[in-house]
Design a protein around this motif. Structure first.
Motif, PDB file in Angstrom:
ATOM      1  N   THR A 291     150.990 -30.452 -45.112  1.00 53.50           N
ATOM      2  CA  THR A 291     152.366 -29.962 -45.050  1.00 53.50           C
ATOM      3  C   THR A 291     153.201 -30.691 -46.096  1.00 53.50           C
ATOM      4  OG1 THR A 291     154.116 -29.294 -43.515  1.00 53.50           O
ATOM      5  CG2 THR A 291     153.293 -31.542 -43.270  1.00 53.50           C
ATOM      6  N   THR A 292     154.449 -30.268 -46.206  1.00 53.05           N
ATOM      7  CA  THR A 292     155.350 -30.849 -47.203  1.00 53.05           C
ATOM      8  C   THR A 292     156.502 -31.569 -46.514  1.00 53.05           C
ATOM      9  OG1 THR A 292     156.746 -28.887 -47.315  1.00 53.05           O
ATOM     10  CG2 THR A 292     154.826 -28.960 -48.801  1.00 53.05           C
ATOM     11  N   LEU A 293     157.172 -32.429 -47.264  1.00 59.20           N
ATOM     12  CA  LEU A 293     158.334 -33.127 -46.715  1.00 59.20           C
ATOM     13  C   LEU A 293     159.467 -32.151 -46.374  1.00 59.20           C
ATOM     14  CD1 LEU A 293     159.338 -35.870 -45.826  1.00 59.20           C
ATOM     15  CD2 LEU A 293     160.088 -36.291 -48.172  1.00 59.20           C
ATOM     16  N   PRO A 294     159.779 -31.154 -47.228  1.00 62.68           N
ATOM     17  CA  PRO A 294     160.815 -30.194 -46.840  1.00 62.68           C
ATOM     18  C   PRO A 294     160.468 -29.441 -45.543  1.00 62.68           C
ATOM     19  CG  PRO A 294     160.412 -30.030 -49.188  1.00 62.68           C
ATOM     20  CD  PRO A 294     159.355 -30.952 -48.629  1.00 62.68           C
ATOM     21  N   ARG A 295     159.212 -29.084 -45.391  1.00 63.44           N
ATOM     22  CA  ARG A 295     158.763 -28.396 -44.167  1.00 63.44           C
ATOM     23  C   ARG A 295     158.926 -29.323 -42.956  1.00 63.44           C
ATOM     24  NH1 ARG A 295     154.390 -24.123 -43.423  1.00 63.44           N
ATOM     25  NH2 ARG A 295     153.301 -24.705 -41.547  1.00 63.44           N
ATOM     26  N   PHE A 296     158.543 -30.591 -43.128  1.00 61.37           N
ATOM     27  CA  PHE A 296     158.716 -31.578 -42.060  1.00 61.37           C
ATOM     28  C   PHE A 296     160.194 -31.706 -41.697  1.00 61.37           C
ATOM     29  CE2 PHE A 296     159.619 -35.857 -40.583  1.00 61.37           C
ATOM     30  CZ  PHE A 296     158.679 -36.031 -39.580  1.00 61.37           C
ATOM     31  N   ASP A 297     161.060 -31.772 -42.712  1.00 63.08           N
ATOM     32  CA  ASP A 297     162.496 -31.916 -42.473  1.00 63.08           C
ATOM     33  C   ASP A 297     163.069 -30.722 -41.719  1.00 63.08           C
ATOM     34  OD1 ASP A 297     162.487 -34.385 -43.751  1.00 63.08           O
ATOM     35  OD2 ASP A 297     163.259 -33.588 -45.644  1.00 63.08           O
ATOM     36  N   VAL A 298     162.656 -29.514 -42.084  1.00 58.76           N
ATOM     37  CA  VAL A 298     163.118 -28.312 -41.374  1.00 58.76           C
ATOM     38  C   VAL A 298     162.634 -28.351 -39.928  1.00 58.76           C
ATOM     39  CG1 VAL A 298     162.844 -25.796 -41.183  1.00 58.76           C
ATOM     40  CG2 VAL A 298     163.393 -26.838 -43.405  1.00 58.76           C
ATOM     41  N   MET A 299     161.376 -28.692 -39.734  1.00 61.85           N
ATOM     42  CA  MET A 299     160.849 -28.762 -38.363  1.00 61.85           C
ATOM     43  C   MET A 299     161.570 -29.828 -37.551  1.00 61.85           C
ATOM     44  SD  MET A 299     156.781 -28.106 -38.992  1.00 61.85           S
ATOM     45  CE  MET A 299     156.359 -27.855 -37.237  1.00 61.85           C
ATOM     46  N   ALA A 300     161.902 -30.955 -38.182  1.00 64.49           N
ATOM     47  CA  ALA A 300     162.623 -32.027 -37.475  1.00 64.49           C
ATOM     48  C   ALA A 300     163.998 -31.536 -37.029  1.00 64.49           C
ATOM     49  CB  ALA A 300     162.755 -33.259 -38.365  1.00 64.49           C
ATOM     50  N   ALA A 301     164.693 -30.824 -37.919  1.00 62.71           N
ATOM     51  CA  ALA A 301     166.015 -30.295 -37.563  1.00 62.71           C
ATOM     52  C   ALA A 301     165.896 -29.298 -36.410  1.00 62.71           C
ATOM     53  CB  ALA A 301     166.659 -29.637 -38.777  1.00 62.71           C
ATOM     54  N   LEU A 302     164.903 -28.431 -36.473  1.00 60.76           N
ATOM     55  CA  LEU A 302     164.714 -27.442 -35.398  1.00 60.76           C
ATOM     56  C   LEU A 302     164.259 -28.119 -34.103  1.00 60.76           C
ATOM     57  CD1 LEU A 302     163.015 -24.540 -37.406  1.00 60.76           C
ATOM     58  CD2 LEU A 302     165.418 -24.732 -36.690  1.00 60.76           C
ATOM     59  N   TYR A 303     163.516 -29.182 -34.211  1.00 64.28           N
ATOM     60  CA  TYR A 303     163.078 -29.917 -33.031  1.00 64.28           C
ATOM     61  C   TYR A 303     164.277 -30.533 -32.308  1.00 64.28           C
ATOM     62  CZ  TYR A 303     160.171 -32.954 -30.125  1.00 64.28           C
ATOM     63  OH  TYR A 303     159.563 -33.572 -29.055  1.00 64.28           O
TER      64      TYR A 303
END
Length: 145
Positions: A37-49
């Motif tokens: 995965t990518t850092l931007p994808r991780f960041d989006v998932m973190a925000a949605l989490y």
């Protein structure tokens, strides 16, 4: 008359940038290798989490300080992979909410635990006192609380 600390502050800024970029680079590589995965994808998932009830694309962009286009591209991919879903608003058909699916929640929890362990490894050379001092200094500078 120039400020005698000016050059030292400039060097400090360069050092802060260097440390930040090095840590970010290590995290990017870790997420790519360990979780594909990518850092931007991780960041989006973190925000949605953090916002389990879902957020609009505009809210998501604001939370991440990125353009709507960048957020949309990441959400498109998460949706394609079954990790996020878009749900139309019941009251305004122009508004769409984005949230993680149960699979997305589980994937993020796995990513997050490993991410925390990797950040811990990256900064393992800092003592508790170092962390307290750096945190206090960064707070005085106006960084995130």
């Amino acid at each position: 008359m120039s400020d005698p600390l000016s050059k030292r502050r400039l060097k400090l800024w360069i050092r802060l940038l260097g440390v930040t970029r090095a840590a970010e680079g290590q995290l990017r590589e870790f997420l790519r290798v360990r979780h594909d995965t990518t850092l931007p994808r991780f960041d989006v998932m973190a925000a949605l989490y953090r916002r389990r009830e879902g957020v609009t694309m505009s809210e998501l962009s604001r939370m991440l300080l990125v353009s709507n286009g960048n957020a949309t591209a990441v959400v498109d991919r998460l949706e394609k992979d079954g990790l996020a879903r878009r749900t139309p608003s019941e009251t305004d058909r122009r508004t769409v909410f984005v949230s993680l699916t149960p699979e997305g929640l589980a994937a993020f929890e796995s990513f997050a635990a490993d991410h925390e362990a990797e950040v811990n490894r990256i900064f393992a050379g800092l003592t508790e006192q170092d962390i307290d001092l750096l945190t206090e200094i960064l707070k005085r500078m106006g960084g995130p609380k």
